[in-house]
Design a protein around this motif. Sequence first.
Motif, PDB file in Angstrom:
ATOM      1  N   LYS A 111       0.891  -1.290  -0.389  1.00  0.00           N
ATOM      2  CA  LYS A 111       0.429   0.317   0.253  1.00  0.00           C
ATOM      3  C   LYS A 111       0.608   1.133   0.008  1.00  0.00           C
ATOM      4  N   GLN A 112       1.881   1.204   1.075  1.00  0.00           N
ATOM      5  CA  GLN A 112       2.859   2.642   1.152  1.00  0.00           C
ATOM      6  C   GLN A 112       3.821   2.741  -0.215  1.00  0.00           C
ATOM      7  N   PHE A 113       3.423   1.386  -1.000  1.00  0.00           N
ATOM      8  CA  PHE A 113       4.321   1.241  -2.209  1.00  0.00           C
ATOM      9  C   PHE A 113       3.812   1.975  -3.663  1.00  0.00           C
ATOM     10  N   GLU A 114       2.103   1.871  -3.375  1.00  0.00           N
ATOM     11  CA  GLU A 114       1.640   2.848  -4.648  1.00  0.00           C
ATOM     12  C   GLU A 114       1.466   3.842  -4.211  1.00  0.00           C
ATOM     13  N   GLN A 115       0.735   3.952  -2.861  1.00  0.00           N
ATOM     14  CA  GLN A 115       1.274   5.280  -2.788  1.00  0.00           C
ATOM     15  C   GLN A 115       2.483   6.031  -3.237  1.00  0.00           C
ATOM     16  N   ASP A 116       3.633   5.584  -3.001  1.00  0.00           N
ATOM     17  CA  ASP A 116       4.217   6.842  -3.122  1.00  0.00           C
ATOM     18  C   ASP A 116       4.568   6.536  -4.483  1.00  0.00           C
ATOM     19  N   ALA A 117       4.827   5.879  -5.048  1.00  0.00           N
ATOM     20  CA  ALA A 117       4.647   5.601  -6.568  1.00  0.00           C
ATOM     21  C   ALA A 117       3.825   6.038  -6.798  1.00  0.00           C
ATOM     22  N   VAL A 119       2.250   9.001  -6.631  1.00  0.00           N
ATOM     23  CA  VAL A 119       3.191  10.138  -5.760  1.00  0.00           C
ATOM     24  C   VAL A 119       3.563  11.171  -6.241  1.00  0.00           C
ATOM     25  N   GLU A 120       4.691  10.699  -6.928  1.00  0.00           N
ATOM     26  CA  GLU A 120       6.115  10.861  -7.343  1.00  0.00           C
ATOM     27  C   GLU A 120       5.474  10.533  -9.034  1.00  0.00           C
ATOM     28  N   SER A 121       4.296   9.597  -9.180  1.00  0.00           N
ATOM     29  CA  SER A 121       3.905   9.907 -11.057  1.00  0.00           C
ATOM     30  C   SER A 121       2.789  11.260 -11.027  1.00  0.00           C
ATOM     31  N   ARG A 122       2.629  12.156 -10.133  1.00  0.00           N
ATOM     32  CA  ARG A 122       1.640  13.204 -10.450  1.00  0.00           C
ATOM     33  C   ARG A 122       2.723  14.051 -10.239  1.00  0.00           C
ATOM     34  N   SER A 128       6.932  17.826 -15.635  1.00  0.00           N
ATOM     35  CA  SER A 128       6.433  18.299 -18.030  1.00  0.00           C
ATOM     36  C   SER A 128       5.269  18.915 -17.780  1.00  0.00           C
ATOM     37  N   LYS A 129       4.184  19.137 -17.289  1.00  0.00           N
ATOM     38  CA  LYS A 129       3.495  20.178 -17.875  1.00  0.00           C
ATOM     39  C   LYS A 129       4.127  21.763 -17.755  1.00  0.00           C
ATOM     40  N   ASN A 130       4.902  21.772 -16.290  1.00  0.00           N
ATOM     41  CA  ASN A 130       5.252  23.057 -16.165  1.00  0.00           C
ATOM     42  C   ASN A 130       6.213  23.601 -17.378  1.00  0.00           C
ATOM     43  N   LYS A 131       7.296  22.465 -17.578  1.00  0.00           N
ATOM     44  CA  LYS A 131       8.246  22.481 -18.360  1.00  0.00           C
ATOM     45  C   LYS A 131       8.695  22.768 -20.027  1.00  0.00           C
ATOM     46  N   ARG A 132       6.913  22.156 -20.153  1.00  0.00           N
ATOM     47  CA  ARG A 132       6.954  21.745 -21.505  1.00  0.00           C
ATOM     48  C   ARG A 132       7.174  23.145 -22.211  1.00  0.00           C
ATOM     49  N   PRO A 133       5.683  23.719 -21.615  1.00  0.00           N
ATOM     50  CA  PRO A 133       5.789  25.311 -22.293  1.00  0.00           C
ATOM     51  C   PRO A 133       7.000  25.906 -22.394  1.00  0.00           C
ATOM     52  N   ASN A 134       8.185  26.123 -21.506  1.00  0.00           N
ATOM     53  CA  ASN A 134       9.510  26.668 -22.239  1.00  0.00           C
ATOM     54  C   ASN A 134      11.025  25.792 -22.784  1.00  0.00           C
ATOM     55  N   ILE A 135       9.982  24.894 -22.390  1.00  0.00           N
ATOM     56  CA  ILE A 135      11.221  24.009 -23.632  1.00  0.00           C
ATOM     57  C   ILE A 135      10.883  24.366 -24.808  1.00  0.00           C
TER      58      ILE A 135
END
Length: 262
Positions: A111-117, A119-122, A128-135
Motif C-alpha cells: 500500500k505504501q509503495f503504491e501511494q509513493d508511486a 505521488v511520484e507519478s503526479r 512535465s507540464k510546467n516545463k513543456r511551455p518553457n522548452i
Amino acid sequence: MSYGYEPKVWKEKARQHWQEFQPTRFNELSASNQLEDALDYAVEQTWAEMQSLMNGGFQAHEAWEMVRENYLFVREEDGLYDDEELPVNVMHEYNQWLHDESIRQNEEWLKQFEQDAEVESRVASDNSKNKRPNIAWLTVLRWIIMLPIAVVIAYLASRLAILVTGFGLASEGYSNFSFWTRFYLVTSEHVVLGMAFVFTAVGIAPSHKHIVGISTSVFTLLLTGFLIYPMLRLSDYWALWGAFCLVTSIIVSTINVYRRYR
C-alpha cells in the motif's frame, strides 16, 4: 523509504519471544542490565540484513521472512521442553502470529509503495507540464536566432582571421601589397567565414543538426553562385578565389556535421 521498519513493535515482540523461548538468556541479560541493548541490537541487525537483501533484489516481505528468525525470533533454547511437554498451542500461536504479521506487513508495504508511486507519478506529471511551455519557447527562440547569430559570428570570425593573418605576415616581413599577403588574407578570411557560419548555425539549432548543416550549405552555395557572374564581369579574380575558398570550407564543414549528427 524504510518499508516495514517498526523497531518498537519488533522489540516488544522479541522481548515476549525471548522470555518465553529463551528464558535463560533473557534472565541473564536482565540481570546484567543488557536486555535493552541486546533487543536494540537484534532490531538493528534485522533491519540491516533486510536492507542488504532488498538491495540485492528481494521484496521487503521476502527479506523479512528470511531474516526475522536470525535475531528477533530465535528458536527455543536447548532442553527447554521435553518432547511430551512441548507447548504445541503456544508454538502454534507464535507461528500463526508470524504468518499474520508477514501478511500484514506485506499489505502495508504494498500500500505504501503504491501511494509513493502515485505521488511520484503526479509530481513528475506536474513538472512535465510546467516545463513543456518553457522548452517549447526556448526551442522556437533558438530557431529564430539561428541564422542571424550565425551570420554575425561568421563575420566577426572572418575579421579576426584577417587581423591574425595580417599580424603574422607583417611580423614575417611580408609587404601589405604583395601577392602572398593578399592570397593568405583572402584564403583565411573565406575559409573561417564558411566554417564559422555552418558550425554556429548547427550549434544553435535545437534538433535536426545534419539537416541544418545541409541547408546552410545549400543557401551559401546558391548565394555564391549568384555572385560569380558579377565577379567574372568585373574580372575580380581575388573575389573568385575567395568564393572558391568559401564553397570548399562550407562543403567540408557540412560533411563533418553530417557524419557526426546523421
